[in-house]
Design an enzyme around this catalytic site. Sequence first.
Site, PDB file in Angstrom:
ATOM      1  N   ASP A  82      36.934 -10.432 -23.210  1.00 50.75           N
ATOM      2  CA  ASP A  82      36.068 -10.652 -24.362  1.00 50.75           C
ATOM      3  C   ASP A  82      36.775 -10.155 -25.628  1.00 50.75           C
ATOM      4  O   ASP A  82      37.283  -9.032 -25.653  1.00 50.75           O
ATOM      5  CB  ASP A  82      34.777  -9.841 -24.109  1.00 50.75           C
ATOM      6  N   THR A 233      24.688  -5.457 -25.684  1.00 51.86           N
ATOM      7  CA  THR A 233      23.794  -4.397 -26.166  1.00 51.86           C
ATOM      8  C   THR A 233      22.532  -4.234 -25.307  1.00 51.86           C
ATOM      9  O   THR A 233      22.151  -3.102 -24.971  1.00 51.86           O
ATOM     10  CB  THR A 233      23.412  -4.686 -27.639  1.00 51.86           C
TER      11      THR A 233
HETATM   12  O1  G3H Z   1      31.159 -10.361 -27.003  1.00 55.14           O
HETATM   13  C1  G3H Z   1      30.104  -9.809 -26.645  1.00 55.14           C
HETATM   14  C2  G3H Z   1      28.829 -10.186 -27.171  1.00 55.14           C
HETATM   15  O2  G3H Z   1      28.936 -10.984 -28.261  1.00 55.14           O
HETATM   16  C3  G3H Z   1      27.740  -9.189 -27.071  1.00 55.14           C
HETATM   17  O3  G3H Z   1      26.879  -9.079 -28.172  1.00 55.14           O
HETATM   18  O4  G3H Z   1      26.119  -6.736 -27.859  1.00 55.14           O
HETATM   19  O5  G3H Z   1      24.943  -8.265 -29.391  1.00 55.14           O
HETATM   20  O6  G3H Z   1      24.812  -8.626 -26.933  1.00 55.14           O
HETATM   21  P1  G3H Z   1      25.611  -8.130 -28.083  1.00 55.14           P
HETATM   22 ZN    ZN Z   2      31.162 -11.021 -29.079  1.00 53.81          ZN
END
Ligand code: G3H
Ligand code: ZN
Length: 284
Positions: A82, A233
Site C-alpha cells: 500500500d 482506520t
Molecule cells: O491506503 C489505505 C487506505 O486508504 C486507508 O484509509 O485509514 O481512511 O481507512 P483509512
Molecule cells: Zn491510502
Amino acid sequence: MPLVTVKELLEGAERGKYAIGAFNCNNMEIIQAIVQAAEEENSPVIVQASQGAIKYAGLEYITMLTKLAAEQTKVPVALHLDHGTSFEQIVRCIRHGFTSVMIDGSSYPLAENIALTNKVIEVARAIGVSVEAELGKIGGTEDDITVTEREATFTDPLEAKQFVEATGVDAIAVAIGTAHGIYKGEPKLDFERLKKISSLIDIPIVLHGSSGVPDEAIKRAIDLGVRKVNIDTNLREAFVNKARQVMEEKPKEIDPRKILGPAKDEMKEVIKEKIRLFGSSGKA
Ligand code: G3H
Ligand code: ZN
C-alpha cells in the site's frame, strides 16, 4: 491456496459489479482477523501493508504470515503493498512474494508519475505482479505519508485517461473527496467526477481513505466503478477500543492473549461488515 494477484480479484469484481476490501495489516492478529473474516464470508480479500506496517513488523514477517494464512484457507487472498514510495522498495516486496504493489507517484508531476509507474510495471509484469497507481492527491495521514488539506487535489478525469493510456496500469487510485485517517465532518464525495473518470477509463478504480465514509456513499462509489476499497482506520479503532475496554474492565489481566484475542475478534466483525457492504460475500 497460494496467494493470488489483485488483478485477478479485481477482474472478478468487475464482472460481478462488486468491490474487494483491501485491509491494512500490522501484525499476526490483524492478518488472522482479515483472512478469517474473508473465510467466514466466503469472500476474496486483499491484505495490504503500508510503509508503517513494513517498518513495524518487517517485510519478511508480513509476507510469511500472509502466505501462511492464504495457504490455510480456501478463499483467494492477495498480498499488496500500500502506498509504495520507491522503486527499490517495490522490488524488495516483489522479491519477497507480494502479488501486487502500489506505486504512489501522486506527489510528482504527471509526466514523472507516468515514468515511475511505467518503470514499476516493467518489472512487475515480467513476473505477474499487479500494479496500482495514484493520480490526484488524497488528503490526510497514512502512517508516514501526510497530505495537508491545502495540498490535496482531486483527480482530473482527462488526466486519468491520459495516465491509463500512457501506463496500462492495472488499477488506479483516485482523489474524489476521501481522506486518510479520522474525518472531522462527514466526507462529501464528488460522484460526478467519479462518474466522468469511470466513463473515460476501463480499469478498476480504487477508493482510499474509506473508513468513516457513509455506507450509502460507498455503495454509490461501487455502482460507479470502484472495485477496491481500502480500509485501515476503522480496523485500528475496533482493535484498540476493544483492547482498551478489556484492560479497563480487567486491570489485573497480564495475559496478552486475553487482550489481543477479543481485539482480533472485534476487528474481524468490522471486516465482515465491510465485506458485506462491498458485495463480495459469497464470491470466493
Ligand atoms: O491506503 C489505505 C487506505 O486508504 C486507508 O484509509 O485509514 O481512511 O481507512 P483509512
Ligand atoms: Zn491510502
